[in-house]
Structures are given as C-alpha cells and as structure tokens.
Design a protein around this motif. Sequence first.
Motif, PDB file in Angstrom:
ATOM      1  N   ASP A  21     -17.408 -22.717 -27.012  1.00 26.43           N
ATOM      2  CA  ASP A  21     -16.515 -23.088 -25.907  1.00 26.43           C
ATOM      3  C   ASP A  21     -16.215 -21.891 -25.018  1.00 26.43           C
ATOM      4  N   ALA A  22     -15.974 -20.731 -25.631  1.00 30.61           N
ATOM      5  CA  ALA A  22     -15.676 -19.528 -24.853  1.00 30.61           C
ATOM      6  C   ALA A  22     -16.876 -19.097 -24.003  1.00 30.61           C
ATOM      7  N   LEU A  23     -18.072 -19.143 -24.583  1.00 28.74           N
ATOM      8  CA  LEU A  23     -19.280 -18.765 -23.838  1.00 28.74           C
ATOM      9  C   LEU A  23     -19.532 -19.720 -22.672  1.00 28.74           C
ATOM     10  N   MET A  24     -19.417 -21.031 -22.930  1.00 25.20           N
ATOM     11  CA  MET A  24     -19.651 -21.996 -21.851  1.00 25.20           C
ATOM     12  C   MET A  24     -18.571 -21.884 -20.775  1.00 25.20           C
ATOM     13  N   GLY A  25     -17.320 -21.644 -21.184  1.00 25.39           N
ATOM     14  CA  GLY A  25     -16.242 -21.485 -20.219  1.00 25.39           C
ATOM     15  C   GLY A  25     -16.456 -20.265 -19.337  1.00 25.39           C
ATOM     16  N   ALA A  26     -16.868 -19.155 -19.941  1.00 22.07           N
ATOM     17  CA  ALA A  26     -17.123 -17.939 -19.170  1.00 22.07           C
ATOM     18  C   ALA A  26     -18.302 -18.131 -18.219  1.00 22.07           C
ATOM     19  N   GLU A  27     -19.323 -18.847 -18.686  1.00 25.96           N
ATOM     20  CA  GLU A  27     -20.485 -19.105 -17.837  1.00 25.96           C
ATOM     21  C   GLU A  27     -20.098 -20.004 -16.659  1.00 25.96           C
ATOM     22  N   PRO A  67     -18.836 -27.977 -19.700  1.00 25.52           N
ATOM     23  CA  PRO A  67     -18.122 -28.095 -18.424  1.00 25.52           C
ATOM     24  C   PRO A  67     -19.011 -28.710 -17.336  1.00 25.52           C
ATOM     25  N   LYS A  68     -18.422 -29.607 -16.533  1.00 27.98           N
ATOM     26  CA  LYS A  68     -19.116 -30.158 -15.362  1.00 27.98           C
ATOM     27  C   LYS A  68     -18.539 -29.461 -14.130  1.00 27.98           C
ATOM     28  N   LEU A  69     -19.363 -29.321 -13.106  1.00 24.42           N
ATOM     29  CA  LEU A  69     -18.938 -28.707 -11.853  1.00 24.42           C
ATOM     30  C   LEU A  69     -18.906 -29.762 -10.752  1.00 24.42           C
ATOM     31  N   ARG A  70     -18.079 -29.533  -9.731  1.00 24.61           N
ATOM     32  CA  ARG A  70     -18.007 -30.473  -8.606  1.00 24.61           C
ATOM     33  C   ARG A  70     -19.327 -30.485  -7.841  1.00 24.61           C
ATOM     34  N   GLN A  71     -19.953 -29.300  -7.700  1.00 29.68           N
ATOM     35  CA  GLN A  71     -21.238 -29.201  -7.003  1.00 29.68           C
ATOM     36  C   GLN A  71     -22.237 -28.538  -7.933  1.00 29.68           C
ATOM     37  N   GLY A  72     -23.412 -29.113  -8.037  1.00 30.35           N
ATOM     38  CA  GLY A  72     -24.435 -28.534  -8.903  1.00 30.35           C
ATOM     39  C   GLY A  72     -24.167 -28.848 -10.365  1.00 30.35           C
ATOM     40  N   SER A  73     -24.801 -28.078 -11.249  1.00 34.26           N
ATOM     41  CA  SER A  73     -24.626 -28.352 -12.668  1.00 34.26           C
ATOM     42  C   SER A  73     -24.426 -27.064 -13.451  1.00 34.26           C
ATOM     43  N   CYS A  74     -23.836 -27.227 -14.597  1.00 34.11           N
ATOM     44  CA  CYS A  74     -23.614 -26.126 -15.535  1.00 34.11           C
ATOM     45  C   CYS A  74     -24.186 -26.607 -16.856  1.00 34.11           C
ATOM     46  N   PHE A  75     -25.468 -26.364 -17.062  1.00 26.12           N
ATOM     47  CA  PHE A  75     -26.113 -26.847 -18.276  1.00 26.12           C
ATOM     48  C   PHE A  75     -26.556 -25.646 -19.105  1.00 26.12           C
ATOM     49  N   PRO A  76     -25.977 -25.462 -20.282  1.00 22.43           N
ATOM     50  CA  PRO A  76     -26.285 -24.266 -21.084  1.00 22.43           C
ATOM     51  C   PRO A  76     -27.649 -24.359 -21.769  1.00 22.43           C
ATOM     52  N   ASP A  77     -28.698 -24.006 -21.019  1.00 19.62           N
ATOM     53  CA  ASP A  77     -30.044 -24.026 -21.594  1.00 19.62           C
ATOM     54  C   ASP A  77     -30.106 -23.195 -22.871  1.00 19.62           C
ATOM     55  N   TRP A  78     -29.362 -22.100 -22.899  1.00 18.78           N
ATOM     56  CA  TRP A  78     -29.374 -21.197 -24.056  1.00 18.78           C
ATOM     57  C   TRP A  78     -28.940 -21.906 -25.330  1.00 18.78           C
ATOM     58  N   LEU A  79     -28.142 -22.947 -25.196  1.00 26.02           N
ATOM     59  CA  LEU A  79     -27.638 -23.647 -26.370  1.00 26.02           C
ATOM     60  C   LEU A  79     -28.457 -24.881 -26.694  1.00 26.02           C
ATOM     61  N   LEU A  80     -28.761 -25.673 -25.720  1.00 20.10           N
ATOM     62  CA  LEU A  80     -29.317 -26.991 -25.991  1.00 20.10           C
ATOM     63  C   LEU A  80     -30.841 -27.045 -26.009  1.00 20.10           C
ATOM     64  N   GLN A  81     -31.535 -26.063 -25.448  1.00 17.19           N
ATOM     65  CA  GLN A  81     -32.996 -26.121 -25.455  1.00 17.19           C
ATOM     66  C   GLN A  81     -33.614 -25.216 -26.510  1.00 17.19           C
ATOM     67  N   ARG A  82     -32.908 -24.168 -26.890  1.00 18.14           N
ATOM     68  CA  ARG A  82     -33.429 -23.271 -27.925  1.00 18.14           C
ATOM     69  C   ARG A  82     -32.498 -23.332 -29.125  1.00 18.14           C
ATOM     70  N   ARG A  83     -32.332 -24.497 -29.671  1.00 20.42           N
ATOM     71  CA  ARG A  83     -31.305 -24.753 -30.684  1.00 20.42           C
ATOM     72  C   ARG A  83     -31.367 -23.849 -31.902  1.00 20.42           C
ATOM     73  N   LEU A 110     -24.597 -10.793 -28.535  1.00 21.30           N
ATOM     74  CA  LEU A 110     -24.762 -12.240 -28.625  1.00 21.30           C
ATOM     75  C   LEU A 110     -25.218 -12.808 -27.291  1.00 21.30           C
ATOM     76  N   VAL A 111     -24.541 -12.421 -26.214  1.00 20.48           N
ATOM     77  CA  VAL A 111     -24.879 -12.917 -24.879  1.00 20.48           C
ATOM     78  C   VAL A 111     -26.324 -12.555 -24.539  1.00 20.48           C
ATOM     79  N   ASP A 112     -26.720 -11.313 -24.835  1.00 18.31           N
ATOM     80  CA  ASP A 112     -28.100 -10.876 -24.574  1.00 18.31           C
ATOM     81  C   ASP A 112     -29.101 -11.673 -25.410  1.00 18.31           C
ATOM     82  N   SER A 113     -28.786 -11.884 -26.699  1.00 23.79           N
ATOM     83  CA  SER A 113     -29.736 -12.583 -27.574  1.00 23.79           C
ATOM     84  C   SER A 113     -29.930 -14.033 -27.147  1.00 23.79           C
ATOM     85  N   LEU A 114     -28.931 -14.604 -26.474  1.00 24.11           N
ATOM     86  CA  LEU A 114     -29.047 -15.983 -26.001  1.00 24.11           C
ATOM     87  C   LEU A 114     -29.656 -16.070 -24.604  1.00 24.11           C
TER      88      LEU A 114
END
Length: 157
Positions: A21-27, A67-83, A110-114
């Motif tokens: 949650d913290a990583l996605m919120g910061a992103e 998190p969803k954004l009003r414009q564009g998208s915020c999709f954490p590829d680092w989490l959901l595609q490289r599980r 951690l941020v770098d490794s993801l």
Amino acid sequence: MTTAHDISPDLLRSLLSTFIDALMGAEADSLCGAGFGERSENRTNSRNGYRHRDFDTRAGTLDIAIPKLRQGSCFPDWLLQRRKRAERALTSVVATCYLLGVSTRRMEKLVDSLGITSLSKSQVSVMAKDLDAQVEAFRSRPLDAGPYTFVAADALV
C-alpha cells in the motif's frame, strides 16, 4: 536466525499489505505531482478511488487496493506482471525490516529491485519513516489480548 519462513503468516500478510500500500501510494503521489489530499501548484492529476486485485503470496492471498487516477492510469506493473520476483523481493525486505527496522537504504533497494523509477529520494525516505513507525508499533504492542495457545521466544525478545 529468524527468516521469512519463521515469521507468522498473519504478521507477514499484514506487513506485506502495509508495504505494498505504501509503495503504490507513493507511486500514485509521484504520478499526481502531489501527495494524497495535498494542495500543490505542482499537482498534475488526482486520485479517484481504488480497484481491488488479488495478489497470491506464500503467506496467503492479499486483497490489494490499487489507486485509480482521474486522468490516465496507475497500474503497478512491478507488482502484478512480475509476481514471483516482486513477491520474493517484498517478502525478503519485510522480514528484514521486521528483524532490523526499516531504513531508507532498505527501501531504496526494494524500490530498485522492483524496477520502480518514479519515486524521489525524499518520497522513499518519508515512506521508510512511516513504515518503520508501523513495524515498531507492531513489535512493541501489548500482548495482553490472550489467551494464547503457545508462546515462543526468538532473537527479538
């Protein structure tokens, strides 16, 4: 020596959720140009709720609020595609932070490794301080909510 496998699955699940949650919120803050609920002239976007996804880990399935954004998208590829890689990195860092505390250096690794490149050093530092407070609060909580089935002592006691 305590490892990720020695930490209770409930604790590991809770800490993994907190870190994710913290990583996605910061992103999301980085993509918006300002923190959640913060007024700023640099703001380029704002949040618009969350969408939920399941994330399977060795500690169980987590309900992740992306998190969803009003414009564009915020999709954490680092989490959901490289599980597998993401889960392994997160679990390793969570176990280390539980044992040794959260540091900006550990969060940067951690941020770098993801492969997350959108976070500033100050965002990582603030996130590390917040997470360290949460980990410490968990580690020093009163244990009078028993009765407990068993008690175990480890290197932290």
